[in-house]
Design an enzyme around this catalytic site. Sequence first.
Site, PDB file in Angstrom:
ATOM      1  N   LEU A 161       1.767   0.751  -1.399  1.00 43.95           N
ATOM      2  CA  LEU A 161       1.867   0.154  -2.728  1.00 43.95           C
ATOM      3  C   LEU A 161       2.163   1.196  -3.782  1.00 43.95           C
ATOM      4  O   LEU A 161       2.858   0.948  -4.750  1.00 43.95           O
ATOM      5  CB  LEU A 161       0.562  -0.546  -3.095  1.00 43.95           C
ATOM      6  CG  LEU A 161       0.241  -1.791  -2.289  1.00 43.95           C
ATOM      7  CD1 LEU A 161      -1.110  -2.323  -2.688  1.00 43.95           C
ATOM      8  CD2 LEU A 161       1.305  -2.839  -2.515  1.00 43.95           C
TER       9      LEU A 161
ATOM     10  N   PHE B  43      -2.441  10.229  -7.851  1.00 44.29           N
ATOM     11  CA  PHE B  43      -3.764   9.668  -7.591  1.00 44.29           C
ATOM     12  C   PHE B  43      -4.041   9.470  -6.121  1.00 44.29           C
ATOM     13  O   PHE B  43      -5.133   9.106  -5.749  1.00 44.29           O
ATOM     14  CB  PHE B  43      -3.912   8.330  -8.304  1.00 44.29           C
ATOM     15  CG  PHE B  43      -2.851   7.359  -7.921  1.00 44.29           C
ATOM     16  CD1 PHE B  43      -2.986   6.600  -6.785  1.00 44.29           C
ATOM     17  CD2 PHE B  43      -1.703   7.232  -8.695  1.00 44.29           C
ATOM     18  CE1 PHE B  43      -1.996   5.713  -6.424  1.00 44.29           C
ATOM     19  CE2 PHE B  43      -0.730   6.344  -8.333  1.00 44.29           C
ATOM     20  CZ  PHE B  43      -0.865   5.585  -7.199  1.00 44.29           C
TER      21      PHE B  43
ATOM     22  N   VAL C  13      -2.243   4.192  -2.114  1.00 42.02           N
ATOM     23  CA  VAL C  13      -2.790   2.851  -1.971  1.00 42.02           C
ATOM     24  C   VAL C  13      -1.857   2.055  -1.082  1.00 42.02           C
ATOM     25  O   VAL C  13      -0.646   2.067  -1.288  1.00 42.02           O
ATOM     26  CB  VAL C  13      -2.935   2.153  -3.335  1.00 42.02           C
ATOM     27  CG1 VAL C  13      -3.527   0.769  -3.155  1.00 42.02           C
ATOM     28  CG2 VAL C  13      -3.803   2.968  -4.261  1.00 42.02           C
TER      29      VAL C  13
ATOM     30  N   LYS D   6      -7.413   1.945  -0.439  1.00 42.40           N
ATOM     31  CA  LYS D   6      -7.236   3.114  -1.294  1.00 42.40           C
ATOM     32  C   LYS D   6      -7.802   4.311  -0.561  1.00 42.40           C
ATOM     33  O   LYS D   6      -9.002   4.384  -0.298  1.00 42.40           O
ATOM     34  CB  LYS D   6      -7.974   2.886  -2.611  1.00 42.40           C
ATOM     35  CG  LYS D   6      -7.724   3.930  -3.640  1.00 42.40           C
ATOM     36  CD  LYS D   6      -8.053   3.388  -5.013  1.00 42.40           C
ATOM     37  CE  LYS D   6      -9.504   3.626  -5.347  1.00 42.40           C
ATOM     38  NZ  LYS D   6      -9.840   3.224  -6.719  1.00 42.40           N
TER      39      LYS D   6
ATOM     40  N   ASP E  74     -13.092   4.139 -18.971  1.00 45.86           N
ATOM     41  CA  ASP E  74     -11.656   4.358 -18.807  1.00 45.86           C
ATOM     42  C   ASP E  74     -10.920   3.034 -18.924  1.00 45.86           C
ATOM     43  O   ASP E  74     -10.134   2.659 -18.052  1.00 45.86           O
ATOM     44  CB  ASP E  74     -11.355   5.046 -17.478  1.00 45.86           C
ATOM     45  CG  ASP E  74      -9.969   5.699 -17.485  1.00 45.86           C
ATOM     46  OD1 ASP E  74      -9.365   5.783 -18.577  1.00 45.86           O
ATOM     47  OD2 ASP E  74      -9.492   6.109 -16.417  1.00 45.86           O
TER      48      ASP E  74
END
Lengths: 287, 636
Positions: free
Chosen positions: B38, B43, B46, B61, B161
Amino acid sequence: MAPITEVEHLTNPLVTVEQLYSLQDDDRNHAENGQSVRYAQAVLTQAAGILLRLPQDVVATSLVLLQRFWVENLGQGHATADLKIASEASIYLSAKLSFTPVSPRSVCNVYAYLLSTSSSLPFIGCPPPSAATPPGPQSYYVSEGSYEREREKILLCESLILSSIGFDVHVALPHTLALTYVQALGVSSRKLVKRVLEHLNGGLLSPQLLYLTHQPNALAVAAIYLAAKEVGVKLVDGNWWEVFDVEREDLGFLVLAFGSFVGFAAAEKERWENEREKLRELLSGGG
Amino acid sequence: MAQAGGTPSKVPLERTDDGKLRFRGCSRIQDYDFLGKLGEGTFGEVSKARSKRTGAVVALKKILMHNEKDGFPITALREIKLLKQLDHVNILKLEEMAVERSKDPKKKPSMFMVTPYMDHDLSGLLENPSVHFTEPQIKCYMIQLLEGCKYLHENKILHRDMKAANLLINNYGILQIADFGLARPYDDEPPKEGQGGGEATRDYTCLVVTRWYRPPELLLQLRRYTTAIDMWGVGCVFGEMFKGRPILAGNSDLNQAQQIFELVGSPNDDNMPGWSELPGCEGVKEFEFRRGNLPTVFREQGSLAISLLSELLKLDWRKRVNAIDALKHPYFHSPPLPARPGDLPQFEDSHELDRRKFRGQKQALPPAPAGGSVGMGPNGQWAENGRPPPNIQRGRGHQPYQNGQGHHRPPPPYSRPYQPGPDIDTYRRPTLHPDPSLPLPPKPPPALDQSGAFRNNNRVLVDPQYNGGFRNDSRGPGIMDQRRDRSGGGAVYGGDRRRVPEVAKVDTYIPNYSNVSERAAPRRDEPPPSRDGYPPRESLPFARDSVPPSREAFIPSREHQLLPPRDPTYPLRDDLPPPRREDDHRRDGLPYERGRYEDGRRDAGGYDRRRSRSPRGRDWDRPPMRERDAADRYRR
């Protein structure tokens, strides 16, 4: 892995009877007495927690995590984790989760000291040196190389623990509950509270896995019951424990467990004092 | 076991409701069928997968182990621990953890967080040139966002956040708040009705919240902040949904503050009492006088939207509206009324990988028409192109927006419309039909005088039987009805089934009885040291005096507790690779980093940075330079 509900926040996941049985089976398959070894590991962890200046709730958490790991890992016949490394990893992990993290280096240093001949742990170190030649710091020096190797092992074991316990790192402890209960019973005194907490902390070391078989409220009530008896504090008449949702049988079992712990600890101490080298080897992963 | 024969009053805790062992290990990654990637980038990774056990489509994840030195990243641990305590429709649920054991027993296993698969994130949707939101849709998302916030704050959790990229939306119109990597328990009273955010009594770290969503009090470095910081972010997201892009995109902290004051007016003792006592933004404490132009900037949105927006973007954090009150704002109770989640249009998936395409082609592509894809178009052309709302929502008892169950997705009720061949590879065109009358994404309709326009196809879109924030017609239960079902007759609003109880203070997060007074230096955020109830050291199996001579070895050096220096020139945009800095090697070499969690918590790796408009604090948690460059190059 359901989310923690209202009731779960105050409680812990418990082991099932089958899980306890498989742990027992596992114990039988080993030459060394599993209970004895687990107790030694718990004492080592508690001692390390003190030397690392960790609050007792962090140490208690790490002991419970360690017990959960035992049940999950050994019970299912996975590879036996090194006793010392598992203890190091659990204390490193619980400290990391708390407000008082410690570095892997500190952890290595403390364990090296505790398992050395200079150790102050009564049944691991030498008998008190006869003043002439106190064992030197060389005996627990950790070189950079061995630190690197050990850290790798700790971090590996950390992920092993996490995956084994399904990331259930939340541990509900009975200590604060016990204080509340004592106050609710109107018998708060320094002496009583001290004894209550001693029982609760003793229970953490017990190889009976009390924190995995009973909920915090039961542990707290049993510790209060026993401590009040020992200290001579008169509690209210009637089945007061029912107010705290504890049954007579649970209470009886736990009071017995807490009460017999002193004898068990003394026997263990005596036993290992005669076999220091063997224990040290066992814990360090040599055995 | 003594536990076995319990009275009915006792909840057996060995097993969960579905009879599975509660106390068990993680599932294996082999339990999932990989369906595709995805997103990837700074980061981590995923992927989409299907559970072999339940058939559910999930997102996996992977937790990146950036900082090998510290083992499992504490941010991830904290997020997992927090997520396991939460259960709400509008909070992304952590289903479980999956493990991929390496063949080499010396290697660490890879861990994956398993969450329900969500089709979009809000930021991605807004970036999609063919998507624009109608007002009922915006209201629907806002209500869900506020419900999520209300739940979090009620349970004393600061998200810290809040931003569009962290709001996930699925094709059932459900919005969920995700990414709890910066979240932490809030130690003060949760906000009360009619009392704004309240006051905090303790300090927290200022190094939180992505800059564009950072509230003014954080920019001025208030440490005693409250749940109101999340509400500012909600306000920014609200504005962003109208404008289609972040409304306050400062290129530095100072610039961010200036942009804020430009929009809502410069601070004075009336609109932000106590502002002058704050340390200030990058040393600046004086700001040019501004009246604020919010009503002008958002004049097309109508007075009610402006009113809610200015309540959310209030400089005074004590008076900034809280989630409870925001939900009662007349904006949500006046026409056009909020859409129901199930009635919202579906969009093509928009994830990192797809979005990259949009970025490159946003200008080049012909302007995307709006009507068909956005079911209720700006001119009221509901479902003109024959796309009914998904029928799975009706009559089968399926509850698509129930947390934790929404992922049991039945196969799509109808196939995707025909897509022109040549376009497929370069641009996955959303399912829509061109409408040449709309060369650009049109503005959302004015708030008030449009009620007539929302009547189409013989369906009264503004239902007179409006009930509880969502239209309540006979087409199946609305979100609130379902929740009522779940909670067994609870209140319509605030029917959150599970609340972390007050006694949650037993959480080991907060040392209750600490020997902190004996530590080298009590940290600022620690509760006051207390020895009450702590067992005397003498009772332990060996004497306390027996500490080995190398005492220092056990006390982490003071130096490591200091924060890494902040660099004002450090770019935060994800499209700019951070420059290699002179002191990087030193920083990398820090044996033990007491990270930016001044509130006593260490940070060992931002393992999931979906979109790196991230707060500065995260930058040194990024992956090593090479990976980062590669990721950025790929992205362009």
